[in-house]
Structures are given as structure tokens and as C-alpha cells.
Design a protein around this motif. Sequence first.
Motif, mmCIF file in Angstrom:
data_model
loop_
_atom_site.group_PDB
_atom_site.id
_atom_site.type_symbol
_atom_site.label_atom_id
_atom_site.label_comp_id
_atom_site.label_asym_id
_atom_site.label_seq_id
_atom_site.Cartn_x
_atom_site.Cartn_y
_atom_site.Cartn_z
ATOM 1 N N ASP A 79 -6.489 60.771 91.421
ATOM 2 C CA ASP A 79 -7.094 61.210 92.459
ATOM 3 C C ASP A 79 -6.224 62.010 93.438
ATOM 4 N N ARG A 80 -4.892 62.074 93.370
ATOM 5 C CA ARG A 80 -3.919 62.621 94.043
ATOM 6 C C ARG A 80 -2.969 63.575 93.248
ATOM 7 N N PRO A 81 -2.136 64.572 93.695
ATOM 8 C CA PRO A 81 -1.213 65.451 93.049
ATOM 9 C C PRO A 81 0.104 64.640 93.165
ATOM 10 N N ILE A 82 0.889 64.794 92.264
ATOM 11 C CA ILE A 82 2.354 64.211 92.252
ATOM 12 C C ILE A 82 3.193 64.791 93.357
ATOM 13 N N PHE A 83 2.848 65.942 93.675
ATOM 14 C CA PHE A 83 3.719 66.454 94.769
ATOM 15 C C PHE A 83 2.949 66.799 95.985
ATOM 16 N N SER A 84 3.500 66.516 97.249
ATOM 17 C CA SER A 84 2.810 66.936 98.409
ATOM 18 C C SER A 84 2.977 68.023 98.993
ATOM 19 N N GLU A 85 2.413 68.428 100.039
ATOM 20 C CA GLU A 85 2.480 69.607 100.725
ATOM 21 C C GLU A 85 3.625 69.326 101.452
ATOM 22 N N GLU A 86 4.276 68.097 101.822
ATOM 23 C CA GLU A 86 5.396 68.199 102.930
ATOM 24 C C GLU A 86 6.613 67.992 102.042
ATOM 25 N N SER A 87 6.506 67.944 100.616
ATOM 26 C CA SER A 87 7.832 67.937 99.643
ATOM 27 C C SER A 87 8.744 68.986 100.067
ATOM 28 N N LYS A 88 9.982 68.677 100.224
ATOM 29 C CA LYS A 88 11.075 69.938 100.345
ATOM 30 C C LYS A 88 12.021 69.715 99.444
ATOM 31 N N VAL A 89 12.343 70.624 98.460
ATOM 32 C CA VAL A 89 13.527 70.378 97.636
ATOM 33 C C VAL A 89 14.452 71.403 98.049
ATOM 34 N N PRO A 90 15.783 70.875 98.291
ATOM 35 C CA PRO A 90 16.997 71.939 98.667
ATOM 36 C C PRO A 90 16.945 73.023 97.715
ATOM 37 N N ILE A 91 17.027 74.240 98.224
ATOM 38 C CA ILE A 91 17.057 75.158 97.242
ATOM 39 C C ILE A 91 18.212 75.344 96.525
ATOM 40 N N TRP A 92 19.538 74.713 96.537
ATOM 41 C CA TRP A 92 20.533 74.698 95.741
ATOM 42 C C TRP A 92 20.162 74.010 94.557
ATOM 43 N N LEU A 93 19.067 73.067 94.480
ATOM 44 C CA LEU A 93 19.218 71.993 93.440
ATOM 45 C C LEU A 93 18.639 72.654 92.086
ATOM 46 N N PRO A 94 17.348 73.543 92.185
ATOM 47 C CA PRO A 94 16.814 74.399 91.064
ATOM 48 C C PRO A 94 17.740 75.534 90.788
ATOM 49 N N TYR A 160 8.926 77.915 89.418
ATOM 50 C CA TYR A 160 9.132 77.040 90.622
ATOM 51 C C TYR A 160 9.801 78.051 91.691
ATOM 52 N N LEU A 161 10.791 78.700 91.465
ATOM 53 C CA LEU A 161 11.645 79.504 92.143
ATOM 54 C C LEU A 161 10.696 80.555 92.781
ATOM 55 N N LEU A 162 9.987 81.190 91.883
ATOM 56 C CA LEU A 162 8.954 82.410 92.215
ATOM 57 C C LEU A 162 8.023 81.922 93.170
ATOM 58 N N ALA A 163 7.209 80.733 92.939
ATOM 59 C CA ALA A 163 6.322 80.139 93.772
ATOM 60 C C ALA A 163 7.067 79.741 94.911
ATOM 61 N N ARG A 164 7.942 79.224 95.193
ATOM 62 C CA ARG A 164 8.775 78.814 96.220
ATOM 63 C C ARG A 164 8.998 80.271 97.195
ATOM 64 N N GLY A 165 9.201 81.290 96.447
ATOM 65 C CA GLY A 165 9.604 82.756 97.158
ATOM 66 C C GLY A 165 8.353 83.366 97.649
ATOM 67 N N VAL A 166 7.019 83.387 97.131
ATOM 68 C CA VAL A 166 5.995 83.763 97.471
ATOM 69 C C VAL A 166 5.305 82.954 98.450
ATOM 70 N N ILE A 167 5.172 81.648 98.444
ATOM 71 C CA ILE A 167 4.603 80.893 99.404
ATOM 72 C C ILE A 167 5.227 80.881 100.822
ATOM 73 N N GLY A 168 6.404 80.527 100.557
ATOM 74 C CA GLY A 168 7.517 80.365 101.717
ATOM 75 C C GLY A 168 8.373 81.723 102.252
ATOM 76 N N ARG A 375 -0.777 72.550 96.430
ATOM 77 C CA ARG A 375 -0.481 74.055 96.741
ATOM 78 C C ARG A 375 0.861 74.154 96.996
ATOM 79 N N ASP A 376 1.758 73.310 96.977
ATOM 80 C CA ASP A 376 3.167 73.658 97.024
ATOM 81 C C ASP A 376 3.736 73.975 95.829
ATOM 82 N N PRO A 377 4.821 74.545 95.772
ATOM 83 C CA PRO A 377 5.586 75.104 94.658
ATOM 84 C C PRO A 377 5.758 74.292 93.474
ATOM 85 N N ALA A 378 6.090 73.052 93.704
ATOM 86 C CA ALA A 378 6.122 72.061 92.382
ATOM 87 C C ALA A 378 5.050 71.776 91.723
#
Length: 427
Positions: A79-94, A160-168, A375-378
Motif C-alpha cells: 500500500d506504499r512505496p519503499i522510498f518516500s519523496e523526502e528521502s535524501k541520499v548523499p550524492i557521494w554514496l552512489p 538512479y543517478l540519471l533520475a536524480r539528475g533529471v528530477i533534481g 516519484r523520487d529517484p530511488a
Amino acid sequence: MKRTYLAISIAVGAYILTTGVGAAIFPFSFGRDQLMAYVGHEPNIISGPTLGSLTYWMLLLVFVIALPTAALLAGGLIDRPIFSEESKVPIWLPIATALAMTAYCLYRLSLSGGLNLLTAPWDLTSCYEAKILRRAELQSALGNFYFAFAFASLPMLSCYLLARGVIGKNKPALLSFAVLSVVILSLDLATMQKAPAFIYLLMVGLTLALSEFGILRSGILVLPIAAALFLVLSITQFCAAEHVVSPAPFAEGSRPEGSRPDRLSTFRIIAIRMVRSNLLRMAVGFPFYVETFSDPERRCGIDPSWLRRVFGEQRCFPPTLIFPKVFPNVTSTTGYQPAPVNVSGYAEAGPWYALFATFVAGSLLGLISSLGRGRDPAAIATTVAACVFAYYIAQSSLTGALFDAYGLLWLTLPLFILKLSNISRGT
């Protein structure tokens, strides 16, 4: 549920195109002719009792019936996604994770003498059999981690990096995606693998579409590149000598005996070979699987070890057992004739396990695709992982689609690392 429908469509579509169409025509005269043209001989199954039998058709149809049903039922449990809109992963990690995996792959390539093979697929002086033998040597030498990172984990990090780059509109993420794309394609070419490179480009297109870049713009940007790469690699897998066409197809008075075919006729025959190869590569094994494993005593059993207590030891490996039956004249290397999850299940433990394996694969497909509804990158990367898993369950056994180098385990490993990062920071 829309993303569940997307994953189901990919699984069923891939199954129909790679196995369904070919297997459906084999019981008829036209199909038998295509089968013999592809394998280069007249196999015993042509006149056998299993070709076109009730078991044949039931096994062929179980995928398109059981898998979507299981996926829809399992998808409704989330009933809900595993990642939330507020989730923020530091860019250095991926980026750091991708660098570590890339360093390992390059290290393994250097040990195997593969760093000088980036141009090997384009070498027209090396013929098809030589390239296949070299690819088989590399598969043994490089090890599972190399292919798990190159085929699954690195492409997922890139998406993941592509989605993060396009969305953000994140420039470091976009730059990292561009560099990582070059690395991934280079690793594929170094091992003379065209299918993973093609699949990766399709993953990129899907990521762009899910990132609201636009379906039409994503297709225009990616599909011509993917098609061109696949076409060029398909043509160049043969050396110049292998492009000479036998006069046999023109022997019906269309040209004088001993003359060479014109360029248009040569192109037509090469095109027919390519179409037949792509449509029948998977499907050609289907009637052999049905004929061989209709005898319960010849079934191979199931791997990995945690299933042996229930179903017994695995006595054989179906893809390597079936390949010599399909191509008896190929003895220079160990060949693999893969099969989709339902057919592999039949080879392992019979019709009931074929149904069970298909249902489990569909259930996992529904669960994973439902976890990526955000809708977040993850979450977008999770959806892409579900779609890749959907393709591979149409190409391999249940355990293969889960644990092999292209399996769900390695697709979701980067996502698990990103999720742990969120948990450790309390988000």
C-alpha cells in the motif's frame, strides 16, 4: 498499480517475442521448416509425439496466464512505496559505490587480458566461432561478481543517478551518469556482449520516461542509439568471409549456376538470417525441453542448495543438456540453450513446479514493482529493476532470475545500500 502493469507487459511481451511466437509455429509445416533452417539439421522431435501435444501447449500458455495473475495479486498487498519523496541520499554514496564496482571490474579484466578487447566486437577479421570461444573463456575467467556488477548493479546505479539528475536538475549526478554509461558499455563490449548493452540503453530510456522527461522524447533520444548499436554488433559478429552467401537459396533458376548473388539478394538473405536468429534463439529450445523432460526420470532437479531438501539434488543443468540436442555439431565449447521460467521449471521438477515457479516469479514481480510507486529517484530505479527482472524471467529459471549475475539480487543491491543510508540517518 500502473507500474505493475508496465512490468507485466514487459514480461509477457518478452516471452511472446522470444519464445511464444517461435514455439507456436513449430508444430506446423512452416514452423518446422524454420526450425530446421535455424538448427541446420532435421531433429528427431520433428516427427516425435511431443511436438504440438497437449503438454506442449499447456506449458507454452502457463506463462501468460499464471504470471500476470500472480503479479496482480501480490501487487495489491503493497500500500506504499519503499522510498518516500523526502528521502535524501548523499550524492557521494552512489558515486563511491559505482567507483568501487568499476575498479573491481577493471581489475578482473586486466587479470584476464580483457582490457585490450574493447574493439573486439568490431573486428571483422575475427569470425563468429572465434568470438564465441573468446567470450566463453572470459565468462569463466572473470567470475560472477564481474558480470553481476557490469550487467546489474552498475546499470541500476546509473539509472538512479540519471533520475536524480533529471528530477533534481543535479549536474554532478548527470555527469556521473554520463561517465558511468561509457564504463558500462565498455565493460559489455570488452566481453563481446551485445544484449546487456542493448538492455542497458533501454533501461536508460525507461528511466527518462519515468522521470517525466517525456515518453516521446525519451524514445527519440534512446531507441535509435539502441537499435543502431544492436544492428551493428549483430552484423559485425560475423567476419567478412561469413558474409558470403551460399548459392543454394538461388538455385531455382533465379540466376545462372556458379554466379555470385547480387548485393540486394545478399542483403535480403542476411536480413532473413538475422530475423530468424532473433525470433528463434530462445524459442528453438522449447520443443527440445518438452521432449526431453516429459520423462520424469530425466528431469534435473532444482538448485540452489536451500531447495534440495524439498526437491532433491540437481543432477544436471538443463541449458547445457539441451544445447547439444539443438546443435549437435557444435562441440568446440560448452553451449547454453536457456529457457523461460515456466520451461526451466518443467525441466527441473515437472509440470507442477513449472506452475509454482511461474507463480512465484509473478508474485515477486508484483511486489517489487509496487514498492517503486513513488516519484523520487530511488523509487524510479526500483521500477526499472522490476522491469529488468520481468525481462529475465522470460529468459531464465526462477533461481537464475534471482541469483545469477543478471538476477534480482544484484539489481536491488545498490537500492538496498541507498535504503540503508536513509535508515542510518533516521529518514
